[in-house]
Design an enzyme around this catalytic site. Structure first.
Site, short mmCIF file in Angstrom:
data_model
loop_
_atom_site.label_atom_id
_atom_site.label_comp_id
_atom_site.label_asym_id
_atom_site.label_seq_id
_atom_site.Cartn_x
_atom_site.Cartn_y
_atom_site.Cartn_z
N ILE A 1 57.88 3.23 -12.45
CA ILE A 1 57.18 2.77 -11.23
C ILE A 1 57.71 1.40 -10.82
CG2 ILE A 1 54.96 2.01 -10.27
CD1 ILE A 1 53.59 4.21 -11.85
N ARG B 1 47.88 10.67 -0.56
CA ARG B 1 48.09 12.12 -0.74
C ARG B 1 47.14 12.90 0.18
NH1 ARG B 1 48.19 11.62 -7.35
NH2 ARG B 1 50.45 11.47 -7.61
N ASP C 1 46.16 8.42 -4.32
CA ASP C 1 45.32 9.59 -4.03
C ASP C 1 44.94 9.60 -2.54
OD1 ASP C 1 45.11 10.16 -6.94
OD2 ASP C 1 44.02 8.26 -6.91
N ASN D 1 44.55 1.47 -25.10
CA ASN D 1 44.58 0.79 -23.81
C ASN D 1 43.52 -0.30 -23.71
OD1 ASN D 1 46.81 1.69 -22.18
ND2 ASN D 1 45.94 3.73 -22.51
N GLY E 1 54.89 -3.65 -17.41
CA GLY E 1 55.56 -2.34 -17.46
C GLY E 1 56.81 -2.39 -16.61
N GLN F 1 45.34 -8.61 -22.07
CA GLN F 1 45.87 -9.08 -20.78
C GLN F 1 44.77 -9.75 -19.95
OE1 GLN F 1 48.28 -5.95 -19.01
NE2 GLN F 1 49.81 -6.17 -20.62
N ARG G 1 42.13 11.82 -26.68
CA ARG G 1 41.78 10.98 -25.52
C ARG G 1 41.19 9.64 -25.97
NH1 ARG G 1 37.49 11.68 -22.09
NH2 ARG G 1 37.92 10.68 -20.11
N HIS H 1 40.26 7.60 -10.82
CA HIS H 1 41.63 8.09 -10.61
C HIS H 1 41.93 9.11 -11.71
CE1 HIS H 1 45.87 8.48 -9.98
NE2 HIS H 1 46.10 8.10 -11.22
P1 NAX Z 1 56.79 4.30 -17.76
O1 NAX Z 1 56.53 4.87 -19.09
O2 NAX Z 1 58.05 4.63 -17.04
O3 NAX Z 1 56.72 2.71 -17.84
C1 NAX Z 1 55.67 2.04 -18.46
C2 NAX Z 1 56.23 0.75 -19.00
O4 NAX Z 1 55.12 -0.01 -19.53
C3 NAX Z 1 57.23 0.93 -20.14
O5 NAX Z 1 58.42 0.21 -19.87
C4 NAX Z 1 56.48 0.39 -21.35
O6 NAX Z 1 57.34 -0.19 -22.32
C5 NAX Z 1 55.59 -0.64 -20.68
N1 NAX Z 1 54.45 -1.09 -21.50
C6 NAX Z 1 53.73 -0.40 -22.40
N2 NAX Z 1 52.81 -1.18 -22.98
C7 NAX Z 1 52.94 -2.40 -22.40
C8 NAX Z 1 52.27 -3.63 -22.57
N3 NAX Z 1 51.30 -3.77 -23.45
N4 NAX Z 1 52.66 -4.69 -21.82
C9 NAX Z 1 53.66 -4.57 -20.93
N5 NAX Z 1 54.34 -3.43 -20.74
C10 NAX Z 1 53.99 -2.36 -21.46
O7 NAX Z 1 55.50 4.67 -16.88
P2 NAX Z 1 55.33 4.65 -15.30
O8 NAX Z 1 55.71 5.96 -14.76
O9 NAX Z 1 55.96 3.44 -14.75
O10 NAX Z 1 53.72 4.57 -15.20
C11 NAX Z 1 53.01 3.42 -15.59
C12 NAX Z 1 51.53 3.70 -15.60
O11 NAX Z 1 51.05 4.00 -14.30
C13 NAX Z 1 51.10 4.87 -16.48
O12 NAX Z 1 49.96 4.49 -17.22
C14 NAX Z 1 50.73 5.93 -15.47
O13 NAX Z 1 49.81 6.86 -16.00
C15 NAX Z 1 50.13 5.09 -14.38
N6 NAX Z 1 49.99 5.68 -13.05
C16 NAX Z 1 48.90 5.36 -12.33
C17 NAX Z 1 48.71 5.79 -11.05
C18 NAX Z 1 47.51 5.40 -10.26
O14 NAX Z 1 47.38 5.87 -9.15
N7 NAX Z 1 46.60 4.58 -10.76
C19 NAX Z 1 49.68 6.70 -10.40
C20 NAX Z 1 51.02 6.68 -11.03
C21 NAX Z 1 51.02 6.57 -12.53
O15 NAX Z 1 50.82 7.84 -13.08
#
Ligand code: NAX
Length: 359
Positions: free
Chosen positions: A42, A188, A185, A131, A37, A138, A124, A213
């Site tokens: 992030i 926070r 979390d 995923n 990603g 992966q 959902r 989470h």
């Molecule tokens: P973004 O949408 O900005 O970036 C995600 C990136 O992942 C994109 O560039 C997309 O093309 C890429 N991607 C999608 N499928 C892929 C794959 N199969 N292989 C490689 N790359 C792939 O999201 P962002 O804000 O960076 O968040 C990323 C993830 O973190 C989301 O699932 C989000 O829900 C999760 N989070 C988890 C948190 C936690 O505490 N566990 C907190 C923050 C965040 O919400």
């Protein structure tokens, strides 16, 4: 046109000799760190911290492997250019790719941030199914290409279940090497207590995030200590507002992600990146003596009677790159019911996801 972009890996080497002059003692082998990603928001906040030594230490050179999907490769090119332009002494090579065999090769660390986002009208179950496919693939790539010692942190949501699926798909890598992010979390919760007490967050320790989470997570302060007024006080004594701690505090932490989205029109990124750095730094270097942190780890063999075969967030201490769940903390009825509720959600998520595994 993005779709027509070449789906190849590209390597950008930083200059060696000048780097060594700039960082005395940086002679050790570079470690290979994957961020998936990598073109996302992030990763944009995360990569600089990793590359400049905040996570693996100021003397540990790194090779960064950046994976994203093919249409995002042009964006990733821009991220690579910026990393080059930072002129960082520890960054030895950047490889950007859309290929798993390139991205997962000989990894020491995998930070799996990329996942399928929820789209309008998406069920959902459909999101989970998409995923499961990503994290199964992966996990299999970790099994095939990474070092068996690789430390894997799953961030992409649903983080706990994605982590479980990746671990199940990499049977020769120890289950203990997998964890998921609940440190955001945790941070926070720590900050909410600190602000309430009027002290810096560093004066608050041992909050616990139990479970998923998600909004069922249980932020628990029964074992939290606050350093204030010249001594260490239990959280309830320090805050002096039991109703807040058992009500609004919990709801605020549980719903903080949604509150950030509402305000920013984007999900948490800076704080998520900081939490990833905290989590991985603690895996690499250990937790401070007498402190515990929260992370999602394998539930098998835990002493809190949480169901087996889940990735569930527990209080852990880390030494020699190995985590151990903190045992023997007293759990009252209030806590138990909340720990059970979040476990029930994880069991349901796991069972649905595992059913998709064979599909
Ligand atoms: P973004 O949408 O900005 O970036 C995600 C990136 O992942 C994109 O560039 C997309 O093309 C890429 N991607 C999608 N499928 C892929 C794959 N199969 N292989 C490689 N790359 C792939 O999201 P962002 O804000 O960076 O968040 C990323 C993830 O973190 C989301 O699932 C989000 O829900 C999760 N989070 C988890 C948190 C936690 O505490 N566990 C907190 C923050 C965040 O919400």
């Amino acid at each position: 046109m993005a779709g027509a972009h070449r789906a190849i890996s590209r390597r950008i080497r930083s200059s060696g000799p000048a780097d060594k002059r700039a960082t005395p003692g940086a002679e050790s082998e570079p470690i290979r760190v994957l961020v998936t990603g990598a073109a996302g928001q992030i990763a944009y906040s995360l990569l600089f911290s990793i590359a400049k030594g905040d996570v693996f230490g100021k003397e540990q050179p790194v090779v960064l492997l950046l994976l994203d999907i093919t249409p995002m490769l042009p964006v990733l090119d821009g991220v690579v250019m910026e990393l080059q332009d930072c002129a960082l002494p520890l960054l030895r090579e950047v490889v950007s790719t859309d290929k798993e065999d390139v991205a997962f090769k000989d990894l020491d660390v995998a930070i799996l941030v990329g996942s399928m986002p929820r789209r309008d009208g998406m069920e959902r179950k459909d999101l989970l199914k998409a995923n499961v496919a990503i994290f199964k693939s992966q996990g299999a790539a970790l099994e095939k290409y990474a070092k068996k010692t690789v430390k894997v942190l799953v961030v992409g949501n649903p983080a706990n279940t994605n982590c479980l699926i990746a671990a199940k798909s990499a049977p020769s890598i120890p289950k203990e090497n997998f964890s998921c992010l609940t440190r955001l979390d945790h941070n926070r919760a720590r900050s909410q207590v600190a602000m309430r007490c009027g002290v810096p967050a560093t004066q608050v320790k041992n909050v616990i995030i139990w479970g998923n989470h998600s909004s069922t997570q249980y932020p628990d302060v029964h074992h939290c200590l606050v350093n204030m007024a010249g001594g260490e006080l239990g959280c309830f004594e320090a805050v002096k507002d039991d109703a807040w701690l058992k009500g609004d505090f919990i709801a605020t932490v549980q719903q903080r992600g949604a509150a950030v989205i509402k305000a920013r029109k984007l999900s948490s990124a800076m704080s998520a990146a900081k939490a990833i750095c905290d989590h991985m730094r603690d895996i690499w270097s250990g937790t401070p003596e007498g402190e515990f942190i929260s992370m999602g780890v394998y539930s098998s063999g835990n002493s809190y009677k949480v169901a087996e075969d889940l990735i569930y967030s527990f209080p852990v201490q880390i030494k020699d790159k190995t985590w151990k769940i903190v045992d023997g903390l007293a759990i009252n009825e209030f806590s138990k019911s909340k720990m059970d509720a979040t476990a029930a959600e994880l069991i349901e998520e796991r069972d649905t996801a595992v059913a998709f595994l064979g599909v």
